[in-house]
Design an enzyme around this catalytic site. Structure first.
Site, PDB file in Angstrom:
ATOM      1  N   LYS A  11      -8.613  -3.333   9.018  1.00 28.97           N
ATOM      2  CA  LYS A  11      -9.070  -4.671   8.639  1.00 28.97           C
ATOM      3  C   LYS A  11      -7.935  -5.693   8.777  1.00 28.97           C
ATOM      4  O   LYS A  11      -6.762  -5.320   8.946  1.00 28.97           O
ATOM      5  CB  LYS A  11      -9.585  -4.614   7.193  1.00 28.97           C
ATOM      6  CG  LYS A  11     -10.840  -3.728   7.010  1.00 28.97           C
ATOM      7  CD  LYS A  11     -11.259  -3.725   5.539  1.00 28.97           C
ATOM      8  CE  LYS A  11     -12.567  -3.008   5.297  1.00 28.97           C
ATOM      9  NZ  LYS A  11     -12.963  -3.059   3.862  1.00 28.97           N
ATOM     10  N   PHE A  59     -19.811  -9.811  -4.068  1.00 27.15           N
ATOM     11  CA  PHE A  59     -18.607  -9.978  -3.238  1.00 27.15           C
ATOM     12  C   PHE A  59     -18.928 -10.174  -1.753  1.00 27.15           C
ATOM     13  O   PHE A  59     -18.029 -10.207  -0.917  1.00 27.15           O
ATOM     14  CB  PHE A  59     -17.664  -8.774  -3.415  1.00 27.15           C
ATOM     15  CG  PHE A  59     -18.329  -7.427  -3.175  1.00 27.15           C
ATOM     16  CD1 PHE A  59     -18.499  -6.925  -1.899  1.00 27.15           C
ATOM     17  CD2 PHE A  59     -18.788  -6.669  -4.252  1.00 27.15           C
ATOM     18  CE1 PHE A  59     -19.110  -5.701  -1.671  1.00 27.15           C
ATOM     19  CE2 PHE A  59     -19.412  -5.429  -4.040  1.00 27.15           C
ATOM     20  CZ  PHE A  59     -19.566  -4.950  -2.742  1.00 27.15           C
ATOM     21  N   ARG A  92     -12.725   9.903   5.786  1.00 27.02           N
ATOM     22  CA  ARG A  92     -12.976   9.260   4.478  1.00 27.02           C
ATOM     23  C   ARG A  92     -11.983   9.742   3.431  1.00 27.02           C
ATOM     24  O   ARG A  92     -11.489   8.964   2.623  1.00 27.02           O
ATOM     25  CB  ARG A  92     -14.421   9.501   4.015  1.00 27.02           C
ATOM     26  CG  ARG A  92     -15.348   8.380   4.443  1.00 27.02           C
ATOM     27  CD  ARG A  92     -16.683   8.379   3.749  1.00 27.02           C
ATOM     28  NE  ARG A  92     -16.761   7.487   2.599  1.00 27.02           N
ATOM     29  CZ  ARG A  92     -16.873   6.169   2.657  1.00 27.02           C
ATOM     30  NH1 ARG A  92     -16.871   5.553   3.817  1.00 27.02           N
ATOM     31  NH2 ARG A  92     -16.967   5.445   1.560  1.00 27.02           N
ATOM     32  N   THR A  98     -12.836   3.404  -2.234  1.00 30.83           N
ATOM     33  CA  THR A  98     -13.052   1.990  -1.889  1.00 30.83           C
ATOM     34  C   THR A  98     -12.126   1.073  -2.698  1.00 30.83           C
ATOM     35  O   THR A  98     -11.554   0.118  -2.162  1.00 30.83           O
ATOM     36  CB  THR A  98     -14.520   1.608  -2.217  1.00 30.83           C
ATOM     37  OG1 THR A  98     -15.387   2.513  -1.536  1.00 30.83           O
ATOM     38  CG2 THR A  98     -14.824   0.181  -1.818  1.00 30.83           C
ATOM     39  N   ARG A 109      -5.650   3.801   1.514  1.00 31.85           N
ATOM     40  CA  ARG A 109      -5.953   2.693   0.599  1.00 31.85           C
ATOM     41  C   ARG A 109      -5.077   2.748  -0.652  1.00 31.85           C
ATOM     42  O   ARG A 109      -4.701   1.717  -1.200  1.00 31.85           O
ATOM     43  CB  ARG A 109      -7.433   2.722   0.238  1.00 31.85           C
ATOM     44  CG  ARG A 109      -8.325   2.279   1.407  1.00 31.85           C
ATOM     45  CD  ARG A 109      -9.770   2.642   1.151  1.00 31.85           C
ATOM     46  NE  ARG A 109     -10.697   1.924   2.016  1.00 31.85           N
ATOM     47  CZ  ARG A 109     -12.014   2.121   2.001  1.00 31.85           C
ATOM     48  NH1 ARG A 109     -12.536   3.029   1.194  1.00 31.85           N
ATOM     49  NH2 ARG A 109     -12.786   1.430   2.795  1.00 31.85           N
ATOM     50  N   HIS A 126     -11.845   0.333   7.074  1.00 32.77           N
ATOM     51  CA  HIS A 126     -13.261   0.674   6.888  1.00 32.77           C
ATOM     52  C   HIS A 126     -13.481   2.009   7.562  1.00 32.77           C
ATOM     53  O   HIS A 126     -12.892   2.283   8.609  1.00 32.77           O
ATOM     54  CB  HIS A 126     -14.177  -0.360   7.570  1.00 32.77           C
ATOM     55  CG  HIS A 126     -15.576   0.165   7.729  1.00 32.77           C
ATOM     56  ND1 HIS A 126     -16.501   0.125   6.719  1.00 32.77           N
ATOM     57  CD2 HIS A 126     -16.179   0.813   8.773  1.00 32.77           C
ATOM     58  CE1 HIS A 126     -17.619   0.702   7.128  1.00 32.77           C
ATOM     59  NE2 HIS A 126     -17.453   1.132   8.364  1.00 32.77           N
TER      60      HIS A 126
HETATM   61  P1  GDP Z   1     -16.417   1.585   1.712  1.00 35.56           P
HETATM   62  O1  GDP Z   1     -17.480   2.292   2.492  1.00 35.56           O
HETATM   63  O2  GDP Z   1     -15.489   2.517   0.979  1.00 35.56           O
HETATM   64  O3  GDP Z   1     -15.650   0.564   2.519  1.00 35.56           O
HETATM   65  O4  GDP Z   1     -17.150   0.784   0.515  1.00 35.56           O
HETATM   66  P2  GDP Z   1     -18.558   0.018   0.470  1.00 35.56           P
HETATM   67  O5  GDP Z   1     -19.372   0.298   1.692  1.00 35.56           O
HETATM   68  O6  GDP Z   1     -19.166   0.298  -0.864  1.00 35.56           O
HETATM   69  O7  GDP Z   1     -18.110  -1.519   0.468  1.00 35.56           O
HETATM   70  C1  GDP Z   1     -17.744  -2.182   1.652  1.00 35.56           C
HETATM   71  C2  GDP Z   1     -16.530  -3.037   1.362  1.00 35.56           C
HETATM   72  O8  GDP Z   1     -16.892  -4.038   0.391  1.00 35.56           O
HETATM   73  C3  GDP Z   1     -15.331  -2.313   0.743  1.00 35.56           C
HETATM   74  O9  GDP Z   1     -14.507  -1.673   1.680  1.00 35.56           O
HETATM   75  C4  GDP Z   1     -14.618  -3.459   0.069  1.00 35.56           C
HETATM   76  O10 GDP Z   1     -13.885  -4.240   1.045  1.00 35.56           O
HETATM   77  C5  GDP Z   1     -15.781  -4.287  -0.449  1.00 35.56           C
HETATM   78  N1  GDP Z   1     -16.161  -3.893  -1.821  1.00 35.56           N
HETATM   79  C6  GDP Z   1     -16.884  -2.814  -2.221  1.00 35.56           C
HETATM   80  N2  GDP Z   1     -17.044  -2.788  -3.545  1.00 35.56           N
HETATM   81  C7  GDP Z   1     -16.408  -3.891  -4.013  1.00 35.56           C
HETATM   82  C8  GDP Z   1     -16.230  -4.445  -5.325  1.00 35.56           C
HETATM   83  O11 GDP Z   1     -16.678  -3.895  -6.347  1.00 35.56           O
HETATM   84  N3  GDP Z   1     -15.506  -5.604  -5.411  1.00 35.56           N
HETATM   85  C9  GDP Z   1     -14.982  -6.221  -4.320  1.00 35.56           C
HETATM   86  N4  GDP Z   1     -14.279  -7.337  -4.484  1.00 35.56           N
HETATM   87  N5  GDP Z   1     -15.147  -5.741  -3.068  1.00 35.56           N
HETATM   88  C10 GDP Z   1     -15.842  -4.588  -2.916  1.00 35.56           C
HETATM   89 MG    MG Z   2     -19.254   1.612   3.328  1.00 33.62          MG
END
Ligand code: GDP
Ligand code: MG
Length: 169
Positions: A11, A59, A92, A98, A109, A126
């Site tokens: 990213k 968000f 992962r 996340t 991360r 991501h």
């Molecule tokens: P990932 O698959 O681990 O990337 O997580 P998700 O698919 O749930 O979320 C996509 C992206 O949204 C994450 O990588 C973060 O950049 C953002 N994100 C997810 N959950 C949160 C949250 O609770 N707060 C904030 N600020 N960003 C979030």
């Molecule tokens: Mg995701």
């Protein structure tokens, strides 16, 4: 374990912090193959398609600004496709939770992510979360000719007329 493929995005915070080498080195511990890679400037259209499942999240707008590079000095993303045994889970695991504060400190991360006072999760990478989302995401970010294997069925199509940017001789 079956061979799977997964999309990885470094990213804009990862690029702004010159972390490309660190991320690729850590991912190389998986001994998976990179079968596609490119640097791209992410349009709002691509960002919205990529994160469509998060449309209703609080968000969401920040997420679109984040992935399109509006919040960082480097307005770009590095996109990669990894392929091999159990690729989805291996990648992962190495990327980590996340939330960078909850991520294993040795994960990508955990090492390089942070939460800004604005609440933004700057989590560097991501990665796809299932076989189905990997297919949707890889097809969104890459065209068939940009991947060195035929990972999904494709066909040759003669397009009637379309514009293409070409080098000037
Ligand atoms: P990932 O698959 O681990 O990337 O997580 P998700 O698919 O749930 O979320 C996509 C992206 O949204 C994450 O990588 C973060 O950049 C953002 N994100 C997810 N959950 C949160 C949250 O609770 N707060 C904030 N600020 N960003 C979030
Ligand atoms: Mg995701």
């Amino acid at each position: 374990m079956p061979n799977t493929k997964t999309l990885v995005l470094i990213k804009p915070d990862g690029l702004a912090k010159s972390l490309t080498g660190n991320v690729l080195t850590q991912l190389s511990e998986t001994h998976l193959q990179i079968i596609g890679s490119k640097i791209i400037r992410v349009s709002a259209e691509l960002a919205k398609k990529h994160y469509e499942m998060h449309r209703s999240k609080p968000f969401y707008n920040d997420l679109i600004d984040y992935i399109t590079g509006k919040l960082h000095t480097r307005h770009k993303v590095m996109a990669l496709v990894y392929y091999g045994e159990n690729a989805l889970e291996k990648v992962r695991d190495i990327c980590g939770d996340t939330n960078p504060e909850l991520a294993d400190p040795e994960s990508i991360r955990g090492k390089y992510g942070r939460i800004l006072t604005s609440g933004l999760f700057e989590n560097v990478v991501h990665t796809s979360d299932s076989i189905e989302s990997a297919e949707r995401e890889i097809k969104l970010w890459f065209e068939p000719h940009e991947i060195i294997f035929d990972i999904y069925p494709s066909e040759e199509k003669v397009l009637k007329s379309y514009k293409k940017l070409v080098w000037i001789d």
